[in-house]
Write an enzyme that holds these catalytic residues in place. Structure first.
Site, PDB file in Angstrom:
ATOM      1  N   CYS A   1       5.820  11.792   6.504  1.00  0.00           N
ATOM      2  CA  CYS A   1       4.786  12.646   5.923  1.00  0.00           C
ATOM      3  C   CYS A   1       5.436  13.899   5.326  1.00  0.00           C
ATOM      4  O   CYS A   1       6.312  13.778   4.484  1.00  0.00           O
ATOM      5  CB  CYS A   1       3.724  12.955   6.976  1.00  0.00           C
TER       6      CYS A   1
ATOM      7  N   HIS B   1      -1.996   5.917   4.920  1.00  0.00           N
ATOM      8  CA  HIS B   1      -1.131   7.005   5.369  1.00  0.00           C
ATOM      9  C   HIS B   1      -0.989   6.927   6.890  1.00  0.00           C
ATOM     10  O   HIS B   1      -1.923   6.554   7.591  1.00  0.00           O
ATOM     11  CB  HIS B   1      -1.744   8.343   4.963  1.00  0.00           C
TER      12      HIS B   1
ATOM     13  N   ASP C   1      -2.485   4.895   0.557  1.00  0.00           N
ATOM     14  CA  ASP C   1      -2.313   6.271   1.024  1.00  0.00           C
ATOM     15  C   ASP C   1      -2.870   7.229  -0.027  1.00  0.00           C
ATOM     16  O   ASP C   1      -2.290   7.358  -1.108  1.00  0.00           O
ATOM     17  CB  ASP C   1      -0.825   6.533   1.260  1.00  0.00           C
TER      18      ASP C   1
END
Length: 259
Positions: free
Chosen positions: A126, A215, A184
């Site tokens: 991330c 995600h 995502d």
């Protein structure tokens, strides 16, 4: 491989001491080093398990607390709306220069660690994927894995939300492994294509993998976890590190061979 997973060190940085969690094989020897950047929630249970997985495959892993200037040492934010809000707030409060200085501090620590061969890799998830992408610009980083790196395409990391990560791609000299989830929303197709084109234009040595996943699909907590894909992706990363960083030098005693 048996590991040690309760060590930490407070590394000096220009913005204060940075709590850094260390995971490494218990067997005597020297192993390649991996800098592991967390999500916005810092060193949570899932991040610790990722670090343990890497250490168990023969690496010294150092996971810094990316918001050490703003949160007490040892803080892990919760995987809830309040934790996400705090993590996202700090993401653009901290300067890009401070993120970069943190990366250099951990890489220097790993390079000189007595259990390290000095061969260095990076992994990030991330926001950590973006931080890993920037850490790959440091000399001596041979291999980097970025899991769904956020904000590269938007140039929005750090205070001022105007980072230069795309512009500095030519500084990346090692091999990149870029992993994305096609569902995502944080990195849509347009964003992925922009990053891919920039890597191609710079002649970067990289792998690119897109999966049908949301995600946070490698986080082993929460509804978006995809264990089958996570296992595949960790396999890709470990292959990269073994190939580019080497196996290390493991010292096995006669007593240990009987266990």
């Amino acid at each position: 491989m048996t590991i040690t997973d309760h060590e930490f060190v407070d590394l000096p940085t220009p913005t204060g001491p940075m709590r850094t969690h260390v995971f490494r094989p218990a067997a005597l020897g020297r192993y390649p080093g991996i800098l592991l950047f967390s999500e916005i929630f810092q060193v949570t249970g899932p991040i610790r398990r990722t670090a343990a997985l890497l250490a168990g495959n023969g690496f010294v892993v150092a996971a810094p607390e990316i918001y050490h200037e703003y949160e007490p040492a040892g803080t892990a934010l919760a995987y809830d709306s309040a934790g996400a809000d705090r993590g996202n707030e700090l993401k653009t409060t901290k300067s890009v220069e401070a993120y970069d200085a943190d990366a250099r501090a951990v890489l220097q620590y790993l390079a000189s660690h007595p259990a390290s061969t000095g061969k260095l890799g990076v992994m990030g998830i991330c926001i950590g994927g973006h931080l890993a992408f920037r850490a790959a610009m440091n000399p001596g980083v041979l291999a980097t894995t970025c899991f769904y790196a956020t904000d590269i395409h938007k140039r929005s990391l750090g205070a001022g939300m105007n980072d230069n990560s795309l512009d500095r791609i030519p500084e990346i000299q090692g091999e990149l492994l870029m992993i994305w989830g096609r569902q995502d929303p944080h990195v849509p197709l347009e964003g992925r294509l922009k990053i891919h084109a920039a890597l191609e234009a710079a002649g970067t040595f990289f792998q690119w993998h897109e999966f049908n996943a949301a995600h946070a699909f490698i986080r082993d907590e929460g509804p978006r976890y995809n264990p089958v894909l996570a296992q595949q992706c960790y396999g890709l990363a470990i292959e990269l590190y073994k190939r580019r960083l080497g196996e290390g030098d493991v010292f096995v005693t006669a007593a240990e061979t009987h266990h």
